[in-house]
Design an enzyme around this catalytic site. Structure first.
Site, short mmCIF file in Angstrom:
data_model
loop_
_atom_site.label_atom_id
_atom_site.label_comp_id
_atom_site.label_asym_id
_atom_site.label_seq_id
_atom_site.Cartn_x
_atom_site.Cartn_y
_atom_site.Cartn_z
N LYS A 168 -13.75 -2.90 -11.71
CA LYS A 168 -15.25 -3.09 -12.11
C LYS A 168 -15.96 -1.88 -12.38
CE LYS A 168 -15.48 -7.42 -9.46
NZ LYS A 168 -15.83 -8.64 -10.52
N ARG A 187 -9.10 -17.48 -11.02
CA ARG A 187 -8.42 -18.54 -11.61
C ARG A 187 -7.23 -18.66 -11.27
NH1 ARG A 187 -10.71 -16.60 -17.30
NH2 ARG A 187 -12.26 -16.18 -15.96
#
Length: 488
Positions: A260, A335
């Site tokens: 990130k 996910r």
């Protein structure tokens, strides 16, 4: 939760402050001792959630605070919850409060007491575990609802159970990752389960590898902290409906190899386990609320960190249900762990499954920080979640599970990729998750936006919100087998 709540027929003599309801129309209560014109001159018009301290009554040592409730005819559960929060904030510097506020509406006494308690307790909640200076803690630790009745007492008990669940979830989500690893969170879940009448099983890394849970094992590959999956079961006698809840528990999300950006968002990534925190909180309240639905929960817990052993772009993972995914972005890790959780949940053939996760920046970009997205393969499940959203004031907005976008997940080397390109990210992430539901009616809650509040407002406080905890409690408590056709 530091605040205790009781019900009494009269104002306790020891109450340090009395919160008096004043509507925006109609007569001013006689005990106020002021006219409407005088209140207006003092800048107080009774609008909902406004407040005004006034002098103690003659011969009394109790301070008094007027709480605006708006028009009585307009009070619903949402406004009563906000009134509870406003009263608690206005009286926070006092040690004990007595009030008739929960009895001023047309709501039934049980519902009014429940939501009033929720609002007050959540407004007073603070997480100060790592602060030497505890001065930010409100002095208000005891609240008495005046107007004794069996219904009011039942509502207070329900409100305390729900608020305790939310405060527990907030505490977990606010805790720094070095203080709450997957292993420590699993231990806390075991403790909570034993107190809450839940069956609990904890799976370690070796067991997860043997179970074929390649998603969570792959995400965990870069971390020195091992993963944990916690299975919780609430099995009330005579239950005919079965629901599975799956919570994303990424204890800290650096993005992995797809690191990130180095900005303030990193400090919030301790909250990437907010989905698992909400599920654990919700499960902890089911016994106290006597929920009749059979509920199984999976808390999918791991870090997502970069190292020499970390999952790489181009890797292919094999999940619990045998499907494979090529990794094109290691920061799309939620996910991957939910895929194993949904696969495990589907094996029990429940009537419905719901997963909750701080999943995509795309959903936050679309809906902002005040509401979560909901997508699903069955409109009946989605509709029940939307109804729970309305009752709990935890806002949801339905997004489409648009099947045409499934092609964006196609891979040359695996069953699918874990990302679908730069657009429609909340939808493509949900389409990925749908691959692991095995046809079970299912919905996904993307809470990336409302996981955190930037400041104190109503029953929200700065920091982790535990969004979804009350919504999930309401959903399973009112669940009915979906009868509407699956979405196309």
């Amino acid at each position: 939760m530091r605040t205790s709540f009781t019900v009494s027929k009269s104002v306790p003599a020891a109450a340090s402050v009395i919160a008096i309801p004043v509507a925006s129309d109609g007569p001013v209560p006689k005990e106020v001792g002021l006219t409407r014109a005088q209140l207006t001159a003092m800048g107080f018009d009774g609008r909902c959630c406004t407040s005004l301290p006034i002098s103690p009554a003659k011969g009394s040592k109790s301070a008094r605070v007027l709480i605006g409730i708006g028009a009585v005819k307009d009070i619903n559960e949402s406004t009563m919850r906000n009134i509870g929060a406003a009263a608690a904030r206005a009286c926070a510097k006092h040690g004990s409060m007595a009030t008739t506020l929960a009895g001023v509406s047309r709501l039934n006494k049980r519902a009014a007491a429940k939501v009033f308690v929720e609002g007050a307790a959540l407004a007073l909640h603070r997480w100060v575990n790592l602060k030497n200076d505890k001065s930010s803690l409100p002095a208000l630790t005891k609240i008495t609802l005046v107007g004794d009745s069996a219904d009011a007492k039942a509502g207070v008990a329900e409100g305390v159970a729900v608020a305790t669940a939310v405060c527990t979830a907030r505490d977990h989500a606010n805790t720094p990752p070095s203080h709450l690893t997957a292993t420590k969170f699993a231990r806390e879940a075991v403790t909570i389960a034993k107190k809450s009448g839940l069956k609990v099983t904890v799976y370690d890394k070796k067991q997860l590898e043997a179970m074929g849970c390649g998603g969570i094992v792959g995400v965990n590959a870069g971390s020195v902290e091992p993963p944990r999956v916690v299975k919780l079961v609430w099995a009330p006698t005579g239950a005919t409906n079965k629901v599975v809840l799956v919570g994303k528990g990424v204890m800290y999300d650096s993005g992995g190899i797809s690191l990130k950006p180095s900005d303030a968002s990193h400090a919030s990534m301790k909250m990437d386990m907010s989905g698992a925190a909400a599920v654990l909180g919700a499960m902890s309240a089911l016994k106290a609320l006597k929920v009749k639905t059979h509920v199984t929960a999976y808390l999918m817990c791991t870090d997502n960190l970069p190292s020499g052993s970390a999952m790489k772009l181009g890797d292919v993972l094999t999940f619990r249900n045998g499907k494979t995914a090529e990794i094109h972005n290691t920061d799309a890790e939620g996910r991957l762990i939910l895929a194993d959780g949904l696969s495990l949940g589907a094996e029990g053939k429940p009537d419905a499954m719901v997963d909750i996760a701080t999943l995509t920046g795309a959903c936050m970009g679309a809906l902002g920080k005040k509401m979560a997205g909901v997508l699903g393969n069955n409109q009946g499940v989605v509709d029940q979640l939307l109804a729970s959203s309305g009752r709990t004031d935890e806002l949801l907005w339905q997004l489409p599970l648009f099947q045409d976008y499934r092609a964006l997940l196609d891979s040359n080397v695996a069953d699918m990729k874990n990302v679908g390109g730069p657009y429609g990210g909340a939808i493509t992430a949900s389409l990925f998750l749908n691959e692991f539901t095995n046809g079970v009616p299912w919905a996904h809650l993307d809470i990336a936006g409302p996981m955190e509040a930037d400041g104190d407002n109503g029953w929200l406080n700065r920091g982790a919100t535990a969004f979804g905890t009350r919504l999930l409690i309401d959903f399973v408590a009112n669940f009915k087998k979906p009868v509407k056709a699956p979405k196309k």
